[in-house]
Scaffold this motif. Sequence first.
Motif, PDB file in Angstrom:
ATOM      1  N   VAL A  57       3.722  -0.233   5.206  1.00 33.80           N
ATOM      2  CA  VAL A  57       4.085   1.155   4.908  1.00 33.80           C
ATOM      3  C   VAL A  57       5.256   1.193   3.930  1.00 33.80           C
ATOM      4  O   VAL A  57       5.243   1.947   2.950  1.00 33.80           O
ATOM      5  N   ALA A  58       6.272   0.388   4.176  1.00 26.29           N
ATOM      6  CA  ALA A  58       7.439   0.371   3.284  1.00 26.29           C
ATOM      7  C   ALA A  58       7.037   0.005   1.862  1.00 26.29           C
ATOM      8  O   ALA A  58       7.506   0.627   0.894  1.00 26.29           O
ATOM      9  N   ASN A  59       6.165  -0.986   1.709  1.00 28.96           N
ATOM     10  CA  ASN A  59       5.717  -1.384   0.375  1.00 28.96           C
ATOM     11  C   ASN A  59       4.946  -0.262  -0.311  1.00 28.96           C
ATOM     12  O   ASN A  59       5.138   0.002  -1.501  1.00 28.96           O
ATOM     13  N   THR A  66       2.174   7.673  -4.537  1.00 33.03           N
ATOM     14  CA  THR A  66       1.200   8.417  -3.757  1.00 33.03           C
ATOM     15  C   THR A  66       1.899   9.408  -2.825  1.00 33.03           C
ATOM     16  O   THR A  66       3.021   9.171  -2.384  1.00 33.03           O
ATOM     17  N   ARG A  67       1.241  10.521  -2.540  1.00 33.67           N
ATOM     18  CA  ARG A  67       1.815  11.535  -1.655  1.00 33.67           C
ATOM     19  C   ARG A  67       1.516  11.246  -0.195  1.00 33.67           C
ATOM     20  O   ARG A  67       2.262  11.645   0.691  1.00 33.67           O
ATOM     21  N   ASN A  68       0.389  10.577   0.054  1.00 36.54           N
ATOM     22  CA  ASN A  68      -0.024  10.244   1.419  1.00 36.54           C
ATOM     23  C   ASN A  68      -0.462   8.793   1.469  1.00 36.54           C
ATOM     24  O   ASN A  68      -0.925   8.245   0.473  1.00 36.54           O
ATOM     25  N   ILE A  69      -0.348   8.217   2.642  1.00 33.96           N
ATOM     26  CA  ILE A  69      -0.874   6.878   2.894  1.00 33.96           C
ATOM     27  C   ILE A  69      -1.806   6.979   4.099  1.00 33.96           C
ATOM     28  O   ILE A  69      -1.696   7.905   4.904  1.00 33.96           O
ATOM     29  N   ARG A  70      -2.715   6.052   4.193  1.00 32.39           N
ATOM     30  CA  ARG A  70      -3.618   6.008   5.346  1.00 32.39           C
ATOM     31  C   ARG A  70      -3.420   4.664   6.022  1.00 32.39           C
ATOM     32  O   ARG A  70      -3.511   3.624   5.381  1.00 32.39           O
ATOM     33  N   VAL A  86      -3.566   2.175   3.042  1.00 31.40           N
ATOM     34  CA  VAL A  86      -4.277   2.611   1.848  1.00 31.40           C
ATOM     35  C   VAL A  86      -3.380   3.563   1.064  1.00 31.40           C
ATOM     36  O   VAL A  86      -2.754   4.452   1.646  1.00 31.40           O
ATOM     37  N   ASP A  87      -3.331   3.346  -0.251  1.00 29.27           N
ATOM     38  CA  ASP A  87      -2.608   4.269  -1.123  1.00 29.27           C
ATOM     39  C   ASP A  87      -3.445   4.495  -2.376  1.00 29.27           C
ATOM     40  O   ASP A  87      -4.491   3.878  -2.543  1.00 29.27           O
ATOM     41  N   TRP A 126     -10.142   4.385  -6.908  1.00 28.42           N
ATOM     42  CA  TRP A 126      -9.072   5.382  -6.798  1.00 28.42           C
ATOM     43  C   TRP A 126      -7.774   4.840  -6.188  1.00 28.42           C
ATOM     44  O   TRP A 126      -6.816   5.567  -6.025  1.00 28.42           O
ATOM     45  N   GLY A 127      -7.716   3.574  -5.825  1.00 29.74           N
ATOM     46  CA  GLY A 127      -6.505   3.032  -5.203  1.00 29.74           C
ATOM     47  C   GLY A 127      -6.753   1.667  -4.599  1.00 29.74           C
ATOM     48  O   GLY A 127      -7.562   0.894  -5.100  1.00 29.74           O
ATOM     49  N   LYS A 128      -6.086   1.399  -3.481  1.00 29.65           N
ATOM     50  CA  LYS A 128      -6.228   0.082  -2.851  1.00 29.65           C
ATOM     51  C   LYS A 128      -5.853   0.154  -1.376  1.00 29.65           C
ATOM     52  O   LYS A 128      -5.241   1.111  -0.920  1.00 29.65           O
ATOM     53  N   GLN A 129      -6.234  -0.892  -0.662  1.00 30.21           N
ATOM     54  CA  GLN A 129      -5.781  -1.114   0.705  1.00 30.21           C
ATOM     55  C   GLN A 129      -5.188  -2.516   0.777  1.00 30.21           C
ATOM     56  O   GLN A 129      -5.842  -3.495   0.411  1.00 30.21           O
ATOM     57  N   VAL A 130      -3.942  -2.585   1.208  1.00 31.89           N
ATOM     58  CA  VAL A 130      -3.315  -3.878   1.479  1.00 31.89           C
ATOM     59  C   VAL A 130      -3.411  -4.070   2.985  1.00 31.89           C
ATOM     60  O   VAL A 130      -3.053  -3.177   3.749  1.00 31.89           O
ATOM     61  N   TRP A 131      -3.933  -5.210   3.408  1.00 31.13           N
ATOM     62  CA  TRP A 131      -4.194  -5.435   4.825  1.00 31.13           C
ATOM     63  C   TRP A 131      -3.700  -6.819   5.253  1.00 31.13           C
ATOM     64  O   TRP A 131      -3.512  -7.707   4.431  1.00 31.13           O
TER      65      TRP A 131
END
Length: 140
Positions: A57-59, A66-70, A86-87, A126-131
């Motif tokens: 989340v911090a990263n 982005t305005r929101n993260i998932r 996801v951002d 449209w973006g990425k997910q770091v997992w």
Amino acid sequence: MIVSAQPRPIGHPGYSETFPASEESAEAARKFVKTALAAWHLEELTDSGVLLVTELVANAIKHTNTRNIRVVVSRPSERFVRIGVVDKARALPQMVKPGDNLLTSGRGLLLIDALAERWGTDVYRWGKQVWAELHCEPTA
């Protein structure tokens, strides 16, 4: 803030929730991960899961506009729990290099790399997910 986790009706079991891209969301994300792990009776992963989601989340907040993260918590198999953020930025996370000044920042991916069994990035149009994935023992 009340945090609840709603299971997805199809596919791999998992939970996801959208949060504002703000520092206050880190606490809600930690509660969300704790709730998901408790639902799967994987409380032994709580400390590592909470640290992972905090760094992810911090990263996302620090390195994107982005305005929101998932936040997504899933079970890609019975041996792994995947925690992702996801951002809407497509820029890939960069691991610090030896010799970089790590006194004040830049340790997030190093911590993720040390805690996780494996980690990565899924890039979307449209973006990425770091997992990051944590290993868990399959239930008998």
